[in-house]
Structure formats: structure tokens, C-alpha cells
Design a protein around this motif. Structure first.
Motif, PDB file in Angstrom:
ATOM      1  N   ASP A 171       0.850  -1.178   0.000  1.00 60.40           N
ATOM      2  CA  ASP A 171       0.000   0.000   0.000  1.00 60.40           C
ATOM      3  C   ASP A 171       0.896   1.243   0.000  1.00 60.40           C
ATOM      4  O   ASP A 171       2.079   1.160   0.370  1.00 60.40           O
ATOM      5  CB  ASP A 171      -0.916  -0.010   1.233  1.00 60.40           C
ATOM      6  N   GLU A 211      -4.749 -11.403  -3.342  1.00 61.23           N
ATOM      7  CA  GLU A 211      -5.432 -11.220  -2.055  1.00 61.23           C
ATOM      8  C   GLU A 211      -5.413 -12.513  -1.250  1.00 61.23           C
ATOM      9  O   GLU A 211      -5.183 -12.505  -0.030  1.00 61.23           O
ATOM     10  CB  GLU A 211      -6.873 -10.762  -2.293  1.00 61.23           C
ATOM     11  N   ASP A 246      -3.337  -5.036   7.836  1.00 61.73           N
ATOM     12  CA  ASP A 246      -4.717  -4.562   7.624  1.00 61.73           C
ATOM     13  C   ASP A 246      -4.762  -3.562   6.476  1.00 61.73           C
ATOM     14  O   ASP A 246      -5.661  -3.605   5.619  1.00 61.73           O
ATOM     15  CB  ASP A 246      -5.247  -3.904   8.897  1.00 61.73           C
ATOM     16  N   ARG A 247      -3.788  -2.666   6.476  1.00 63.78           N
ATOM     17  CA  ARG A 247      -3.740  -1.621   5.456  1.00 63.78           C
ATOM     18  C   ARG A 247      -3.541  -2.231   4.065  1.00 63.78           C
ATOM     19  O   ARG A 247      -4.195  -1.833   3.096  1.00 63.78           O
ATOM     20  CB  ARG A 247      -2.587  -0.676   5.795  1.00 63.78           C
ATOM     21  N   GLN A 249      -4.223  -5.361   3.058  1.00 64.71           N
ATOM     22  CA  GLN A 249      -5.371  -6.144   2.621  1.00 64.71           C
ATOM     23  C   GLN A 249      -6.528  -5.243   2.177  1.00 64.71           C
ATOM     24  O   GLN A 249      -7.215  -5.541   1.199  1.00 64.71           O
ATOM     25  CB  GLN A 249      -5.796  -7.099   3.735  1.00 64.71           C
ATOM     26  N   SER A 250      -6.709  -4.129   2.877  1.00 66.25           N
ATOM     27  CA  SER A 250      -7.752  -3.184   2.475  1.00 66.25           C
ATOM     28  C   SER A 250      -7.420  -2.548   1.137  1.00 66.25           C
ATOM     29  O   SER A 250      -8.291  -2.389   0.265  1.00 66.25           O
ATOM     30  CB  SER A 250      -7.917  -2.086   3.543  1.00 66.25           C
ATOM     31  N   TRP A 251      -6.146  -2.208   0.951  1.00 71.78           N
ATOM     32  CA  TRP A 251      -5.719  -1.581  -0.309  1.00 71.78           C
ATOM     33  C   TRP A 251      -5.909  -2.538  -1.479  1.00 71.78           C
ATOM     34  O   TRP A 251      -6.397  -2.138  -2.548  1.00 71.78           O
ATOM     35  CB  TRP A 251      -4.254  -1.155  -0.200  1.00 71.78           C
ATOM     36  N   SER A 253      -8.029  -5.016  -1.768  1.00 68.75           N
ATOM     37  CA  SER A 253      -9.453  -5.185  -2.058  1.00 68.75           C
ATOM     38  C   SER A 253     -10.014  -3.974  -2.794  1.00 68.75           C
ATOM     39  O   SER A 253     -10.735  -4.113  -3.783  1.00 68.75           O
ATOM     40  CB  SER A 253     -10.213  -5.407  -0.748  1.00 68.75           C
ATOM     41  N   GLU A 254      -9.656  -2.781  -2.332  1.00 68.57           N
ATOM     42  CA  GLU A 254     -10.181  -1.549  -2.923  1.00 68.57           C
ATOM     43  C   GLU A 254      -9.627  -1.317  -4.330  1.00 68.57           C
ATOM     44  O   GLU A 254     -10.317  -0.739  -5.183  1.00 68.57           O
ATOM     45  CB  GLU A 254      -9.828  -0.358  -2.032  1.00 68.57           C
ATOM     46  N   HIS A 255      -8.391  -1.754  -4.567  1.00 70.31           N
ATOM     47  CA  HIS A 255      -7.742  -1.469  -5.849  1.00 70.31           C
ATOM     48  C   HIS A 255      -7.758  -2.654  -6.806  1.00 70.31           C
ATOM     49  O   HIS A 255      -7.088  -2.615  -7.848  1.00 70.31           O
ATOM     50  CB  HIS A 255      -6.296  -1.007  -5.619  1.00 70.31           C
ATOM     51  N   ARG A 256      -8.541  -3.665  -6.516  1.00 77.75           N
ATOM     52  CA  ARG A 256      -8.624  -4.796  -7.434  1.00 77.75           C
ATOM     53  C   ARG A 256      -9.043  -4.343  -8.835  1.00 77.75           C
ATOM     54  O   ARG A 256      -8.424  -4.771  -9.829  1.00 77.75           O
ATOM     55  CB  ARG A 256      -9.569  -5.869  -6.914  1.00 77.75           C
TER      56      ARG A 256
END
Length: 265
Positions: A171, A211, A246-247, A249-251, A253-256
Motif C-alpha cells: 500500500d 489477495e 490490515d492496510r 489487505q484493504s488496499w 481489495s479496494e484497488h482490485r
């Protein structure tokens, strides 16, 4: 001994790997017998990008051929972060998979499951193609070392694990904290896929497999930290703990969609 050299690199066997002349001695993994047979088969088939075993396992230690060259260790040198290194690793991984696909392995052996493809697969994957496990010569990736986590899987799974390290898939905040903010993840991920020669179907699937692989890697770290492994506890604490995971994994998912578009392009 005067001819003994301690080899530095990854966390799993930190301080336990030594070189004596043309031989590397290290802790033997539980699947050493099956692995050594496979490595010998690779060389017999003409693949020189992996070491061959030298003798039998003695007192829990294996002896492998030393492969000369340069290995990038932290803090990573600039050459290891360039596009040239990225491309050469992808091409070496493709050669490894081609050689692995034509080399029989003991499917009944107890291959490690720490980084193994949850879906299994037809060939033996390396599963830990990090910077510390690639030998470079003349500026290009020439060989893979450290097969402690090798296990059957899909080539795409190995590609995702390798891309995590070599793109690297980070990220923006973590990239900035580690001096790699200039490395554009979408562009370099597509470059890795190009150099490997991923099929259109695998290019489409790669972001979701990334992911999945990241979650598997997180689970591995969690188990090592929970077990009190000092090297992993120290690294985990100094690396920002779970906040960074956490950061990331969130990145991801959001940027897939962004990664999917770049890979399609």
C-alpha cells in the motif's frame, strides 16, 4: 573454521546457514528426502537454476551445492528494485515452472503447507521467491535457492507469491515508509505478468489470487509470532504489526479493479 562463512538472508533459518567452499550446510526441512530427489531430477533434466544436494542429511543438516552470484538482502540495493531485475525474476520463474512441470516429484510426501496453494496443483511450486532467495549473475536472475516451502500448486499461485515481493505489492503508506514509494504497483505487476507470459485468464485472476496469497502469508506470520519465534517477533514488531497487514489487505481489495484494468491493458 577458517573456510566457514555464515550466510545471511531470510528469517526462517537466520544464523543457521553456513558455506564451506562449494557447499552450503543448513537445517534440513522435514521433506528433505523428497525435495532432494526432485532437485536432482531438475538438474538431470537440464535445469541449472537450482542447487543439487551433496550427500545425505546428517544430524538434521542438509548439504547443497553453493551457487555463486549476488543475492539482495535488506536494505535492498537499487539494482534489485529496478524493472530489469523484476523482468528477469519473472522469466526465471517461468523457466522454473517449465522445468518443474517435466520433473516427477513424490506426491505422497509431506510437503509443507505454510505457503502451499489451497487449491493444489500439478507441479512443485517454490512458494518463497523473495529477494533473499534469488541468485543474480551479470544483472539477471539466474537461480533459485531455499526450497523449504516448496509444495504442489498452480503456477499462478507461485507468480502471485513472487510478485508480492518483487513488484512489491505494498500500500502507498508502507511503500513510503520503506523507501519504495516510487515503484508503481499496477504498472510493475503488469510488467511482471508480461515477462512471465501469463495467459489472459491468469492475468484476470491474478489480483484475486494476490489477495488470497496475502491472507495465507499473514496466517504464516501469525503462527510464527504466536509460537514466540524470536526472529519473527522482532521483525513483526519493527515492521508495524497488524496495522500494516490490515492496510495492505484493504488496499488490495479496494484497488482490485485498478489492477485488473492494468493487467488487461
Amino acid at each position: 573454521m577458517d573456510d566457514e562463512e555464515l550466510l545471511t538472508g531470510g528469517l526462517a533459518n537466520a544464523g543457521a546457514v553456513v558455506r564451506r567452499g562449494g557447499v552450503v550446510e543448513r537445517p534440513a526441512p522435514p521433506h528433505a528426502a523428497a525435495l532432494h530427489g526432485f532437485l536432482a531430477g531438475l538438474r538431470a533434466g537440464g535445469f541449472a537454476g537450482a542447487p543439487v544436494p551433496v550427500g545425505a542429511v546428517v544430524d538434521g543438516r542438509e548439504r547443497l551445492e553453493f551457487l555463486p552470484g549476488d543475492v539482495a538482502v535488506p536494505p535492498y540495493p537499487a539494482w534489485a528494485l529496478g524493472d530489469g531485475a523484476l523482468v528477469s525474476v519473472a522469466r526465471l520463474l517461468r523457466r522454473w515452472h517449465a522445468a518443474s512441470a517435466r520433473t516427477p516429484f513424490d506426491a505422497a510426501a509431506h510437503w509443507p503447507d505454510e505457503f502451499a496453494d489451497p487449491e493444489g496443483g500439478p507441479l512443485l511450486c517454490h512458494n518463497d521467491v523473495c529477494a533473499e532467495n534469488v541468485v543474480f549473475r551479470a544483472g539477471g536472475a539466474a537461480a533459485l535457492i531455499d526450497f523449504d516451502f516448496a509444495a504442489p500448486g498452480r503456477p499462478l499461485w507461485d507468480v502471485a507469491l513472487a510478485a508480492r515481493y518483487w513488484v512489491p505489492v505494498l500500500d502507498p503508506a508502507t511503500a513510503a515508509e520503506t523507501g519504495r514509494a516510487h515503484l508503481e504497483v499496477p504498472r510493475r505487476l503488469a510488467l511482471f505478468a508480461d515477462a512471465y507470459g501469463l495467459s489472459p485468464a491468469d492475468r484476470s485472476a491474478l489480483p484475486s489470487v494476490l489477495e488470497q496469497a496475502t491472507a495465507v502469508c499473514r496466517g504464516f506470520v501469525a503462527r510464527r509470532v504466536a509460537a514466540g519465534d524470536a526472529a519473527f517477533v522482532d521483525h513483526f514488531t519493527g515492521y508495524g504489526g497488524w496495522a500494516r497487514w490490515d492496510r495492505l489487505q484493504s488496499w488490495l481489495s479496494e484497488h482490485r479493479p485498478v489492477l485488473e484494468r492494468e493487467l488487461r491493458a
